[in-house]
Write an enzyme that holds these catalytic residues in place. Structure first.
Site, mmCIF file in Angstrom:
data_model
loop_
_atom_site.group_PDB
_atom_site.id
_atom_site.type_symbol
_atom_site.label_atom_id
_atom_site.label_comp_id
_atom_site.label_asym_id
_atom_site.label_seq_id
_atom_site.Cartn_x
_atom_site.Cartn_y
_atom_site.Cartn_z
ATOM 1 N N HIS A 1 0.747 -1.271 0.031
ATOM 2 C CA HIS A 1 0.214 -0.137 -0.019
ATOM 3 C C HIS A 1 0.926 1.177 0.031
ATOM 4 C CE1 HIS A 1 -3.904 -2.000 1.611
ATOM 5 N NE2 HIS A 1 -3.539 -2.501 0.621
ATOM 6 N N GLU B 1 1.385 3.872 2.089
ATOM 7 C CA GLU B 1 1.919 3.809 3.351
ATOM 8 C C GLU B 1 3.052 3.090 3.447
ATOM 9 O OE1 GLU B 1 -2.554 4.753 4.130
ATOM 10 O OE2 GLU B 1 -1.262 3.545 3.028
ATOM 11 N N SER C 1 -7.560 7.402 4.024
ATOM 12 C CA SER C 1 -7.626 7.182 5.305
ATOM 13 C C SER C 1 -6.998 5.657 5.456
ATOM 14 C CB SER C 1 -8.987 6.953 5.907
ATOM 15 O OG SER C 1 -9.089 6.514 7.182
ATOM 16 N N CYS D 1 -5.951 1.881 6.073
ATOM 17 C CA CYS D 1 -6.348 0.491 6.337
ATOM 18 C C CYS D 1 -5.984 -0.035 7.557
ATOM 19 C CB CYS D 1 -6.233 -0.367 5.336
ATOM 20 S SG CYS D 1 -4.491 -1.019 5.236
ATOM 21 N N CYS E 1 -1.934 -0.788 7.285
ATOM 22 C CA CYS E 1 -1.185 0.496 7.477
ATOM 23 C C CYS E 1 -1.181 1.162 8.781
ATOM 24 C CB CYS E 1 -1.455 1.438 6.314
ATOM 25 S SG CYS E 1 -1.098 0.766 4.704
#
Length: 147
Positions: free
Chosen positions: A46, A48, A73, A75, A78
């Site tokens: 992802h 991040e 936002s 998950c 992350c």
């Protein structure tokens, strides 16, 4: 946030999911990344996670004063990384498309700011309109047609 958004655009242009992130320390970007699950055939890359990977191996004290910027936002996965490294401050571009684990972050003392950025929101909406199956895979939604 502009740098994170540019990362998201890069991911979109590469055929991936348009979520970008940067790690900032002392006003300088020390790590950047975007969701590369599609590009790398990864289960976990992802935005991040990619930005943290770009930071590289650091002592735990390194993260005490960083700010993580992300266009969407975070998950559960992350969020876990943010908590593991004790990142104290997260700035989120938008959370209308997906509301991640913001309350968990707040409950653990993380400062969470949501900008409600229209550019971040629109980029995700444009992507999801044409890539709903890929989006659902990214956020862990089971497609009954795949069973």
């Amino acid at each position: 946030m502009l740098a994170a958004f540019k990362e998201a655009q890069m991911g979109f242009q590469e055929g991936g999911i348009p979520i970008g992130s940067v790690v900032v320390k002392g006003g300088e970007i020390v790590g950047r990344g975007h969701n590369r699950r599609v590009q790398k055939g990864s289960a976990i890359l992802h935005g991040e996670m990619d930005a943290l990977e770009d930071v590289g191996s650091q002592p735990a004290s390194f993260y005490q004063d960083v700010v993580l910027y992300t266009t969407l936002s975070p998950c559960s996965m992350c969020t876990g990384a943010i908590l593991l490294y004790k990142i104290p401050h997260v700035v989120i571009g938008e959370n209308k498309t997906f509301l991640g684990e913001e309350e968990l972050l707040r409950s653990r003392g993380v400062i969470v700011e949501v900008l409600n950025d229209d550019s971040c929101y629109q980029l995700m909406q444009d992507f999801i309109l044409n890539n709903s199956k890929l989006w659902n895979e990214d956020i862990g939604v089971v497609d009954n047609n795949d069973l």
